[in-house]
Design an enzyme around this catalytic site. Structure first.
Site, mmCIF file in Angstrom:
data_model
loop_
_atom_site.group_PDB
_atom_site.id
_atom_site.type_symbol
_atom_site.label_atom_id
_atom_site.label_comp_id
_atom_site.label_asym_id
_atom_site.label_seq_id
_atom_site.Cartn_x
_atom_site.Cartn_y
_atom_site.Cartn_z
ATOM 1 N N GLU A 70 0.768 -1.170 0.045
ATOM 2 C CA GLU A 70 -0.018 -0.043 -0.051
ATOM 3 C C GLU A 70 0.832 1.158 0.048
ATOM 4 O O GLU A 70 0.595 2.283 -0.686
ATOM 5 C CB GLU A 70 -0.883 0.029 1.133
ATOM 6 C CG GLU A 70 -1.773 1.162 1.448
ATOM 7 C CD GLU A 70 -1.602 1.894 2.957
ATOM 8 O OE1 GLU A 70 -1.256 2.900 3.048
ATOM 9 O OE2 GLU A 70 -1.996 1.167 3.717
ATOM 10 N N GLU A 145 10.130 1.613 2.420
ATOM 11 C CA GLU A 145 8.672 1.670 3.202
ATOM 12 C C GLU A 145 8.494 0.525 4.034
ATOM 13 O O GLU A 145 7.564 0.493 4.930
ATOM 14 C CB GLU A 145 7.546 1.593 1.969
ATOM 15 C CG GLU A 145 7.803 2.949 1.147
ATOM 16 C CD GLU A 145 7.443 4.132 1.685
ATOM 17 O OE1 GLU A 145 6.372 4.143 2.991
ATOM 18 O OE2 GLU A 145 8.369 5.105 1.650
#
Length: 975
Positions: A70, A145
């Site tokens: 995401e 991330e």
């Protein structure tokens, strides 16, 4: 033009259409014939358009792959190869919403905007991100991330770094978060719901790049997608865009994203989970107990709505019988419920906070006995009516956490659409409401309780208990594993890790090329209305009370807010203002016990809320007004009943029920503990303002750390202070609830306002009207510079001061500076390079300014970033296009669409603060005319603010003690 069912439009076949009167929309289901993409369009007149693309993404383990993806797909794509297209959009779009969500079984990418061109740009960037991300080109995206080994030289220790890794470390610091995450594990041991889609921080570092990209290959295909459009738009143009630019490039695939069904248990399961507390915290009264039940499928729209109402009825209202039974049995100090409906098999939970492990059996017995009694004797019909009314009012308002209405509907439709049912079944709720209202004459809810709770073995008891030293043990284990891993590396392998760290840092610190930045679509300044929106209002007067009236269509809902000036309260009693607003409506009055009062409020109104608010005078450092607000919403026909209830609460509340006051104090303490863990960045920033700002000090006393300490003291010493508490509440109520303290704020259309304007006169006439003496508060402002220690694994780091005190003035250009600070400097330094989950700045009209971080692995390094912000601004440079981005981003914040009720509140806020339309227009002009040179001048402002060295940090005990020299004092927030 009405589209025809069965006909194709740009490759999309219209399959079904349904008028949904409840939300004044027409729903249309399409399927893209070549790619297999599903599309649902809600057509209506709302200018705040919403687009979302979602994928069914059941996790395969607890490595956090769906969550890391995401984040990662928004880090550059085929058409938009910059490192952070998401951030570039935030900087330079008029979005009214821009984010992404990871759920237990899906990943959702929603955007919203009122500007057509901007909306198209947002759609384009998001679609390119999900279908063509740069994760295949560079493993550094997953490293940044998700997670990576960080080591800068061979003699240094290896650490784990990564945005999601630190986010989930923060999530797993909160016992409430641990509880909710483990409920699913206890009930679904054999399915995807038993796994952690967000990622378990102790498991995330086992995720490989290959597993990461394979998850995207498997699930991020149009055949596994759910595209949602909402609002007033040319749907044929949107379908054409989707087809020509994206979907026609894909062939239909058979993707196995099936969500498994957990078979029922033969016997209730029990699970015990530990969470860490500090060594000097007490273990007593810190255990969480929950009973959890698998109810049915989210696709059963009637039960889906019925259990949402039942959870409110049993556990969330002052008169809720199950909550009263648990509190009365002294199982714990706070009780609440949860109905998790955003999963195929829904879950109902009964949760007790601040309990003890040895209460588990008694907890179960009290729950079962109470529910059996309710089934046998029947639930109070007035309570049922109240719960249904409050839920129905909420459905019609569709106002959830400030999200655009279209996004609320989009999330709701996924609760059926994802599971192969029609997307509108939870939106067309009237028929189900009518069925549920049969509960007013039948045993409707009693039957649900019997079937799904009392006779349901697919359930669990979850015990989450504290353990001293657990954090240190876990952290030691991680350090030992990393040390062992480092010792296992060859010289070449170690050098490779160092090189990887250096290359990642180089990538993170290297600016995107101007050529790539220009690929991000950007609207023109000419697309922005240069005139600020004028919120009309009128000053009126009834019975000597000033009324600020905002005329706007409200669909026959009257929004009436009473604001009482609180400066008549003695300074030493200021904390009692917040206790007063906490107990109002939840204690007995002369004519109602609190349970009947609660039922009456919920039957006849859409809710009454109480709070203490502060309003800084325009461009003033010290001057502010503090008010106790009572905010109400009611259908016009019920306005007389609202007035009667308000008079009862304001004039006739009885503060003598010490047991009830004690219960409310316990619950308040519990809820504030959740806030401190969940919103530490706001808690620390606001507490920091109390070091140097009068309004900041006041806010801290009534809503912040100082108020929490006040509540803790009342809780500890209640027996000795009970009489004092009662007397102080009476005194504060008498001081505040005076006609001469009152200003009323009403939001309603003109015709109905004229018809109903005098209904409040009865209330006004019956208020005390004696002379009011106002106090001029003088606070002791001291730079405490606290390190506030918790058992959490991350920090919330804040630094602040007041720039007007230093000789600077407020200007709209500071909102452009805020955009630059948030989305270029702090984002790159604190989030991207530092690994924190969030970072924010604020520049207020009263001169208060702060930097703060969220779920931050660092402390001293983050403070250094703050200190170097002035140098960054001094050397700041941007071409016209880049400056346009920041200006548009600042305007987007100013132009966020407001609901009628919020418009009315905004009108009142500006009136009390003395902000005129000319001030709003001047601020807008200053934003629109900001240039690079003006931004560069702010370097001295930031340097001067940072040089005051006012800091506050909430976070990990060990980390704070390592840097103890930074602080004037170290404290524990929890006892």
């Amino acid at each position: 033009m009405e589209l025809q069912i069965g006909k194709e439009y740009s490759g999309f076949k219209l399959l079904e259409r349904k008028q949904i009167d409840e939300i004044n929309s027409c729903g249309m289901i399409f399927e893209h014939q070549k790619s297999g993409a599903r599309l649902f369009y809600l057509e209506n007149d709302d200018d705040n358009k919403v687009f979302a693309i979602s994928f069914r993404t059941p996790p395969e383990d607890s490595k956090g792959t769906p969550h890391i993806l995401e984040h990662s797909v928004l880090c550059g794509s085929r058409k938009f190869p910059v490192k952070e297209p998401f951030v570039e959009l935030i900087k330079g779009s008029l979005n009214t919403f821009l984010n992404a969500f990871t759920f237990p079984d899906k990943t959702m990418y929603p955007v919203a905007s009122t500007n057509d061109k901007d909306f198209s740009n947002l759609m384009d960037v998001y679609l390119d991100a999900v279908f063509y991300p740069n994760i295949y080109k560079t493993s550094q995206i997953m490293m940044q991330e998700g997670w990576h080994y960080e080591i800068e030289d061979k003699d240094a220790p290896i650490n784990y770094k990564g945005v999601v890794y630190n986010e989930m470390k923060g999530a797993f610091s909160s016992p409430e978060s641990i509880l909710f995450r483990k409920i699913s594990e206890s009930l679904f041991p054999d399915t995807q719901y038993g796994l952690e889609s967000g990622g378990d921080p102790y498991v995330i570092p086992s995720l490989t790049q290959e597993q990461f990209v394979n998850f995207h290959k498997k699930y991020y295909h149009p055949s596994n997608s759910y595209i949602y459009l909402y609002g007033k738009m040319d749907i044929l143009d949107r379908l054409n865009f989707l087809n020509d630019n994206y979907l026609r490039n894909f062939d239909r695939q058979n993707i196995d994203s099936k969500i498994d069904i957990q078979l029922p248990f033969d016997i209730q399961r029990q699970m015990v989970i530990k969470y860490p507390i500090l060594g000097n915290e007490k273990e007593e009264d810190k255990t969480f107990l929950s009973m959890n039940f698998v109810i049915g499928k989210a696709t059963n729209s009637e039960e889906y709505l019925a259990f949402d109402i039942l959870e409110l009825l049993l556990l969330e209202m002052p008169s809720s019988p199950l909550k009263r039974a648990i509190i009365g049995a002294k199982i714990g100090k706070d009780v609440f419920g949860s109905f998790e409906s955003s999963m195929l098999q829904t879950v109902f939970s009964i949760i007790v906070k601040n309990s003890n492990k040895d209460k588990a059996e008694e907890f179960k017995k009290v729950v079962v006995n109470c529910l059996r009694k309710l089934v046998h004797d029947g639930i109070d019909k007035k309570l049922i009516e109240a719960a249904i009314n409050i839920k129905e009012f909420g459905l019609r308002e569709a106002n959830y956490q400030g999200y655009p209405k279209g996004l609320v509907y989009g999330m709701k439709c996924m609760d059926s659409w994802l599971y192969d049912e029609k997307p509108w079944i939870h939106l067309a709720y009237d028929a189900n409401i009518q069925k549920i209202k049969s509960a007013l004459t039948t045993s409707y809810f009693e039957s649900l309780i019997e079937k799904y709770i009392l006779n349901n073995d697919h359930s669990s008891i979850l015990i989450v208990e504290p353990e001293k030293g657990l954090l240190e043990k876990n952290e030691k284990q991680v350090r030992e594993e990393l040390e062992k891993f480092k010792n296992s590396l060859s010289e070449n392998q170690l050098e490779e890790l160092i090189r990887n760290t250096q290359e990642l840092k180089k990538r993170q610190s290297t600016p995107d090329s101007p050529k790539d930045l220009e690929k991000i679509p950007l609207i023109s300044i000419d697309d922005i209305d240069h005139k600020a929106k004028k919120l009309e209002f009128e000053e009126d007067e009834e019975c000597g009370v000033k009324v600020i009236y905002h005329p706007v269509f409200t669909n026959k809902i009257v929004y009436t807010n009473l604001y009482f000036n609180t400066s008549s309260v003695k300074q030493e009693l200021i904390p009692y203002l917040s206790l007063l607003n906490t107990v109002l409506g939840r204690i007995n009055t002369e004519n109602y016990n609190y349970e009947d009062l609660s039922k009456a409020v919920d039957i006849y109104t859409g809710g009454i809320t109480y709070s203490v608010e502060t309003f800084s005078k325009n461009d003033s450092v010290d001057k502010f007004e503090a008010m106790l607000s009572i905010k109400t919403k009611v259908l016009i026909d019920n306005l007389p009943k609202l007035v009667e209830l308000l008079e009862e609460i304001i004039k006739r509340s009885k503060f003598d029920d010490k047991n009830r006051i004690r219960e409310i104090i316990d619950e308040t303490k519990s809820r504030m503990e959740m806030i401190i863990f969940d919103r530490g960045h706001i808690v620390t920033a606001n507490h920091l303002l109390s070091y140097f700002s009068n309004v900041g000090k006041y806010q801290d006393v009534v809503n912040g750390i100082e108020f929490y300490n006040f509540i803790v003291d009342l809780d500890k010493n209640f027996e000795q202070k009970a009489e004092e508490i009662t007397n102080n509440l009476k005194e504060v109520a008498h001081s505040v609830f005076n006609k001469n303290n009152l200003i009323t704020n009403i939001t309603l259309d003109k015709e109905n306002y004229d018809k109903n304007r005098k209904f409040l006169n009865t209330l006004y006439d019956n208020l005390d009207s004696g002379k009011v003496c106002h106090n001029n508060y003088k606070f002791d402002l001291t730079p405490l510079n606290e390190g506030i220690m918790t058992s959490g694994k991350v920090q919330y780091v804040s630094k602040a001061y007041n720039f007007i005190e230093l000789g600077y003035k407020y200007s709209g250009s500071l909102q452009v500076l805020k955009a630059i600070a948030n989305y270029t400097y702090l984002w790159n330094k604190v989030r991207v390079q530092g690994g924190a989950y969030g970072c924010f700045s604020s520049f207020q009209r009263n001169g208060n300014m702060f930097f703060t971080s969220y779920r931050d692995p660092n402390l001293k390094d983050t403070l250094k970033v703050y200190d170097e912000a002035g140098k960054f601004i001094e050397n700041f440079n941007a071409d016209d296009r880049e400056m346009r981005k920041y200006i548009i981003g600042a305007i987007s914040d100013l132009d966020y669409p407001l609901t009628p009720s919020v418009q009315g509140e905004k009108v009142f806020e500006r009136y009390i603060k003395g902000i005129k339309y000319e001030d709003i227009q001047r601020e807008r002009d200053e934003v629109l005319n900001t240039d690079v040179n003006e931004i560069k001048k702010y370097s001295s402002l930031i340097n001067d603010v940072m040089s005051k060295n006012y800091i506050c940090v909430l976070g990990n005990e060990e980390k704070i003690k390592q840097d103890k020299d930074l602080f004037n004092r170290l404290t524990n927030v929890f006892d």
